[in-house]
Write an enzyme that holds these catalytic residues in place. Structure first.
Site, short mmCIF file in Angstrom:
data_model
loop_
_atom_site.label_atom_id
_atom_site.label_comp_id
_atom_site.label_asym_id
_atom_site.label_seq_id
_atom_site.Cartn_x
_atom_site.Cartn_y
_atom_site.Cartn_z
N TRP A 10 0.81 -1.23 0.00
CA TRP A 10 0.00 0.00 0.00
C TRP A 10 0.84 1.27 0.00
CZ3 TRP A 10 -4.37 -1.52 4.02
CH2 TRP A 10 -5.28 -2.37 3.37
N GLU A 165 11.28 -6.27 -9.70
CA GLU A 165 10.48 -5.10 -10.04
C GLU A 165 11.31 -4.15 -10.89
OE1 GLU A 165 7.12 -4.47 -7.05
OE2 GLU A 165 8.87 -3.59 -6.15
N SER A 210 3.19 -2.29 -12.23
CA SER A 210 1.97 -2.04 -13.02
C SER A 210 1.12 -3.29 -13.26
CB SER A 210 2.32 -1.34 -14.34
OG SER A 210 2.89 -0.06 -14.09
N GLY A 231 1.25 -2.54 -6.26
CA GLY A 231 1.11 -1.23 -5.62
C GLY A 231 -0.27 -0.66 -5.91
N GLY A 232 -0.33 0.21 -6.91
CA GLY A 232 -1.55 0.97 -7.22
C GLY A 232 -2.83 0.15 -7.23
P1 PGA Z 1 2.73 -0.62 -8.92
O1 PGA Z 1 3.81 -0.79 -7.74
O2 PGA Z 1 1.89 -1.88 -8.91
O3 PGA Z 1 1.93 0.60 -8.53
O4 PGA Z 1 3.47 -0.45 -10.19
C1 PGA Z 1 4.46 -2.01 -7.56
C2 PGA Z 1 5.42 -1.90 -6.40
O5 PGA Z 1 6.04 -0.84 -6.23
O6 PGA Z 1 5.59 -2.86 -5.62
#
Ligand code: PGA
Length: 250
Positions: A10, A165, A210, A231-232
């Site tokens: 988060w 990542e 993403s 993340g998002g």
């Molecule tokens: P994201 O972030 O899904 O918003 O690209 C992934 C992360 O930083 O773990």
């Protein structure tokens, strides 16, 4: 068998109330799922209340960061002992945002990993190249360095989950191609085998950058992708549950 692992990072989002609202919506959506692991990493200040709400669920409590000392005069820091005390199971270490905004080096990351393992925490260890490194064909050199330094003197990988990542794919909406993901994960698996021989087979390697309900189906089926760090799209209960279930979008 490596159980697929879906982790919500988060970042610096959600108050206590917002975190609990998310869980109220999310828990019923995933309660039938038994064949995969789910983790949620809220901010430090939400760990206690989120942890209490997760108590009778299969969802694992995760932290986003940790310091490497047990206690002492380190204003603003949180120790592995404190996380353990709150029933945290996994801690994310080495996220690119920590490397970039808080100048975390491979050495610092290595100390954090060691201190966490000492405290019986499991670690989600993040690695990945920035765009300039990919463009100058340095991706594998960077991954090699990050793995070798991050895991230096760690003799058993049983508490470690890797997360690949690519930094240019984080929060940008630009997801790495299937070929790029497959190559990077194969490279990481080989590197782990070099260090840990057959023990490397049970180490999970997550992809992050993403991930959405639209692209999860393709990503999760790539060789050596054992889950995702999100993340998002993890901020929304519906979206994250769709990722966990990796339903194809209609
Ligand atoms: P994201 O972030 O899904 O918003 O690209 C992934 C992360 O930083 O773990």
């Amino acid at each position: 068998m490596r159980m697929k692992f879906f982790v919500a990072n988060w970042k610096m989002n959600k108050t206590v109330k917002e975190s609990l609202n998310f869980l109220r919506d999310f828990i019923p959506l995933i309660k039938e799922i038994k064949d995969r692991e789910i983790g949620i990493a809220p901010t430090f200040v939400c760990l206690e209340s989120v942890g209490k709400t997760l108590e009778n669920t299969p969802i694992k409590l995760c932290a986003q960061n940790v310091f490497y000392e047990k206690k002492g005069a380190y204003t603003g820091e949180i120790s592995p002992t404190m996380l353990k005390d709150l029933n945290v199971e996994y801690v994310i270490i080495g996220h690119s945002e920590r490397r970039k905004y808080f100048q975390e080096t491979d050495e610092v990351i290595n100390r954090k990993i060691k201190a966490s393992i000492d405290e019986q925490l499991k670690v989600i260890f993040c690695i990945g190249e920035i765009i300039e490194e990919r463009q100058s064909n340095m991706t594998f050199d960077v991954l090699k360095r990050q793995i070798e330094k991050g895991l230096e003197n760690i003799n058993n990988p049983s508490s470690i989950v890797l997360a690949y990542e690519p930094v240019w794919a984080i929060g940008t909406g630009i997801v790495a191609s299937e070929k790029q993901i497959e190559e990077a994960h194969a490279f990481i698996r080989d590197k782990l085998k070099e260090i840990y021989s057959e023990k490397a087979d049970s180490v999970r390697i997550l992809y992050g950058g993403s991930v959405t309900p639209e692209n999860i189906h393709a990503i999760i089926n790539i060789d050596n992708v054992d889950g995702v760090l999100v993340g998002g799209a993890s901020l929304d209960a519906q979206k994250f549950s769709k990722i966990v279930k990796y339903e194809k979008q209609k």
